[in-house]
Each structure stands twice: as C-alpha cells, then as structure tokens.
Design a protein around this motif. Structure first.
Motif, PDB file in Angstrom:
ATOM      1  N   HIS A 120       0.433   8.594  -6.733  1.00 22.39           N
ATOM      2  CA  HIS A 120       0.073   7.280  -7.284  1.00 22.39           C
ATOM      3  C   HIS A 120       0.245   7.273  -8.799  1.00 22.39           C
ATOM      4  O   HIS A 120      -0.292   8.105  -9.513  1.00 22.39           O
ATOM      5  CB  HIS A 120      -1.384   6.962  -6.928  1.00 22.39           C
ATOM      6  CG  HIS A 120      -1.880   5.653  -7.480  1.00 22.39           C
ATOM      7  ND1 HIS A 120      -2.499   5.543  -8.701  1.00 22.39           N
ATOM      8  CD2 HIS A 120      -1.829   4.399  -6.968  1.00 22.39           C
ATOM      9  CE1 HIS A 120      -2.824   4.284  -8.916  1.00 22.39           C
ATOM     10  NE2 HIS A 120      -2.429   3.571  -7.881  1.00 22.39           N
ATOM     11  N   VAL A 164      -2.422  -0.689  -4.523  1.00 25.01           N
ATOM     12  CA  VAL A 164      -3.640   0.033  -4.881  1.00 25.01           C
ATOM     13  C   VAL A 164      -3.664   0.363  -6.368  1.00 25.01           C
ATOM     14  O   VAL A 164      -2.703   0.897  -6.916  1.00 25.01           O
ATOM     15  CB  VAL A 164      -3.758   1.326  -4.053  1.00 25.01           C
ATOM     16  CG1 VAL A 164      -5.018   2.102  -4.414  1.00 25.01           C
ATOM     17  CG2 VAL A 164      -3.754   0.991  -2.565  1.00 25.01           C
ATOM     18  N   ALA A 209      -7.572   4.214  -5.898  1.00 23.83           N
ATOM     19  CA  ALA A 209      -6.881   5.465  -5.588  1.00 23.83           C
ATOM     20  C   ALA A 209      -7.792   6.656  -5.883  1.00 23.83           C
ATOM     21  O   ALA A 209      -7.891   7.602  -5.083  1.00 23.83           O
ATOM     22  CB  ALA A 209      -5.590   5.570  -6.385  1.00 23.83           C
ATOM     23  N   PRO A 214       0.813  -1.222   0.000  1.00 22.57           N
ATOM     24  CA  PRO A 214       0.000   0.000   0.000  1.00 22.57           C
ATOM     25  C   PRO A 214       0.845   1.270   0.000  1.00 22.57           C
ATOM     26  O   PRO A 214       0.555   2.219  -0.736  1.00 22.57           O
ATOM     27  CB  PRO A 214      -0.836  -0.123   1.282  1.00 22.57           C
ATOM     28  CG  PRO A 214      -0.866  -1.587   1.585  1.00 22.57           C
ATOM     29  CD  PRO A 214       0.462  -2.100   1.144  1.00 22.57           C
ATOM     30  N   THR A 235       2.562   1.819  -3.489  1.00 25.63           N
ATOM     31  CA  THR A 235       1.706   2.264  -4.592  1.00 25.63           C
ATOM     32  C   THR A 235       1.116   3.649  -4.383  1.00 25.63           C
ATOM     33  O   THR A 235       0.832   4.349  -5.355  1.00 25.63           O
ATOM     34  CB  THR A 235       0.574   1.251  -4.837  1.00 25.63           C
ATOM     35  OG1 THR A 235      -0.084   0.948  -3.601  1.00 25.63           O
ATOM     36  CG2 THR A 235       1.116  -0.034  -5.424  1.00 25.63           C
ATOM     37  N   LEU A 236       0.917   4.063  -3.138  1.00 21.50           N
ATOM     38  CA  LEU A 236       0.307   5.368  -2.883  1.00 21.50           C
ATOM     39  C   LEU A 236       1.323   6.494  -2.743  1.00 21.50           C
ATOM     40  O   LEU A 236       0.971   7.659  -2.865  1.00 21.50           O
ATOM     41  CB  LEU A 236      -0.563   5.312  -1.625  1.00 21.50           C
ATOM     42  CG  LEU A 236      -1.836   4.471  -1.742  1.00 21.50           C
ATOM     43  CD1 LEU A 236      -2.614   4.503  -0.429  1.00 21.50           C
ATOM     44  CD2 LEU A 236      -2.718   4.953  -2.891  1.00 21.50           C
ATOM     45  N   ASN A 237       2.575   6.155  -2.484  1.00 21.49           N
ATOM     46  CA  ASN A 237       3.569   7.190  -2.199  1.00 21.49           C
ATOM     47  C   ASN A 237       4.626   7.386  -3.273  1.00 21.49           C
ATOM     48  O   ASN A 237       5.388   8.342  -3.197  1.00 21.49           O
ATOM     49  CB  ASN A 237       4.256   6.899  -0.868  1.00 21.49           C
ATOM     50  CG  ASN A 237       3.350   7.155   0.310  1.00 21.49           C
ATOM     51  OD1 ASN A 237       3.153   8.290   0.720  1.00 21.49           O
ATOM     52  ND2 ASN A 237       2.768   6.093   0.847  1.00 21.49           N
ATOM     53  N   ALA A 269      -4.642  10.130  -1.943  1.00 19.10           N
ATOM     54  CA  ALA A 269      -4.188   8.857  -2.487  1.00 19.10           C
ATOM     55  C   ALA A 269      -3.621   8.993  -3.895  1.00 19.10           C
ATOM     56  O   ALA A 269      -2.777   8.201  -4.310  1.00 19.10           O
ATOM     57  CB  ALA A 269      -5.331   7.850  -2.492  1.00 19.10           C
ATOM     58  N   THR A 270      -4.063   9.990  -4.639  1.00 16.57           N
ATOM     59  CA  THR A 270      -3.645  10.104  -6.037  1.00 16.57           C
ATOM     60  C   THR A 270      -2.431  11.008  -6.245  1.00 16.57           C
ATOM     61  O   THR A 270      -1.876  11.045  -7.346  1.00 16.57           O
ATOM     62  CB  THR A 270      -4.808  10.655  -6.898  1.00 16.57           C
ATOM     63  OG1 THR A 270      -5.218  11.922  -6.374  1.00 16.57           O
ATOM     64  CG2 THR A 270      -5.987   9.701  -6.888  1.00 16.57           C
TER      65      THR A 270
END
Length: 243
Positions: A164, A148, A153, A118, A121-123, A160-161
């Motif tokens: 990403h 994610v 996202a 997680p 993929t988000l950072n 979150a985006t």
C-alpha cells in the motif's frame, strides 16, 4: 513556449512514475494517459504500458508484447503496477469513494461502484487525478470507502500495508501527497498562478501546508513538443482541465 494549466497537470501526473522502473502504468483519464506515455518517452523508459486488454504497447500505441491475464494479475498483486485513478471523494488519509453519494443503503446518487479500487490500493502503488479540486471531492469523511487510505490500511495490519502506497494526488490546482508523520494529506506544490488560499478554500478539511510551498514545475520545451505534437495533437487535455 508558455505551458497551459492542463500541460502542467500532464507533467505533474507523469512525475508520479519517475524512477518507477519496469512497472505497469495504469492511467485512468485523458491527462493521466498522456502523462504515462510522456513518462515513458522521457524519464521512465522502462515503464510498461498496456492497451487495457491483452498486449503491451509503446508510447505510440504500437504492440510490443503479449500480456496474458495471468501475467497481468501477477503484476497487480505483487506491487509491480502503479495505477492512477479518479475519485468522487477523497479524505485526509487518502480513502477514496467512487461508489455512491450519501448513505449506501439509500444513496442520493449512484456512481461507478467499488470496482477494483480495494485491490488497486492494497496491492500496488496508487495515485489520483482530480480535474476539479473542490470541497465536494476533498471531504472530511468519504460516504463509502472504495480505495483504502493510510489509516484503514494501518488498522488492517501488515497484510494490507505491504504494497500500500498513495504516491500523490494531482489536481487542477496542486500536487498533494501524504509525506507527513501521521500520513495525512499535505500540499506538495502549487501549480503556477495558484495561491495557497485558493487550495484551502477548495478543500473540505485542513491541509498540511509548508510555509514556503514549491511551485509545480512546468514542462520543458521538449516535453511541450511531445505533448502538443506527438501525444495529444488534438488538444484533448484542455477539455479535461478548465482554465
């Protein structure tokens, strides 16, 4: 010199870091590790490589500098790392599963667990390396979301985006990406000798496919020399890619 399928896969993975600048490459697997070092030696000289613990290294594995944990976290959470992970399952939006097969409450098979997927993929940008393209990996819906995808996202919102991005998915058959209006997976290129029907048959959902699909570029003579003589003289890449 004629390149093998494995060597085409190395170059396809290396291309994920083309033009990346001074970002930390985090390759997982034999082919991605060779690819990151190849990118550093050729078209991405600013790429940062690490031994996975506390130092920065060059393409030969020699120490270049110190990478304390706080600095590593700063890179990870600020979008300045590009990780290439594997996946037990991937769906059309890029949701990844590495945790379990079946219902997580009573799985048919226990895998690695969610681990850092997680956060990865988000950072920061993420790519995937799949050495066996099959319907068991490319599924309509993953059994558990670890990494994610674009749909989740977007549903989570700007937090979150922000960083990403799933740059590409490289398999033993093709290069895939998500450069479509609805951010679903499409075929970016087919490896030499691979047909569109082969990829369709090996995928558990309908893939976007251009009418004229490009062929994945083969390594240059200099890239082949580096792969065979400098980066992987023992031929470990061939063990990871069948045929």
């Amino acid at each position: 010199m004629t390149a093998t399928r494995a060597e085409c896969c190395v170059v396809a993975c290396a291309e994920a870091w083309r033009g990346a600048g001074e970002v930390l490459a985090s390759p997982m697997g034999t082919v991605p590790a060779i690819a990151a070092r190849l990118a550093r030696l050729t078209f991405s000289p600013g790429l940062l490589l690490t031994d996975g613990e506390a130092v920065l290294v060059d393409a030969a594995g020699e120490t270049e500098g110190w990478l304390p944990y706080r600095a590593h976290l700063s890179l990870v959470t600020g979008g300045r790392r590009h990780v290439m992970m594997g996946a037990a399952q991937l769906d059309r939006y890029g949701n990844q599963n590495i945790s379990c097969i079946g219902d997580w409450r009573r799985p048919a098979r226990q895998l690695l667990g969610v681990r850092g997927a997680p956060v990865n993929t988000l950072n920061n940008p993420t790519s995937y390396w799949i050495p066996r393209h099959s319907p068991r990996v490319f599924v309509p819906r993953v059994d558990m979301v670890c990494g994610v995808g674009y749909d989740r996202a977007a549903a989570a919102g700007p937090s979150a985006t922000r960083f990403h991005r799933i740059a590409r998915v490289v398999t033993d058959l093709a290069v895939l990406d998500f450069e479509t209006p609805d951010r679903t997976m499409r075929v970016r290129s087919l490896h030499p000798g691979v047909t569109a029907d082969q990829v369709r048959a090996a995928t558990g959902f309908a893939l976007r496919m251009p009418q004229a699909v490009p062929v994945t570029r083969e390594p240059t003579a200099d890239e082949l020399r580096l792969i065979r003589e400098v980066l992987d003289p023992e031929g470990l890449r061939e063990r990871e890619v069948a045929g």
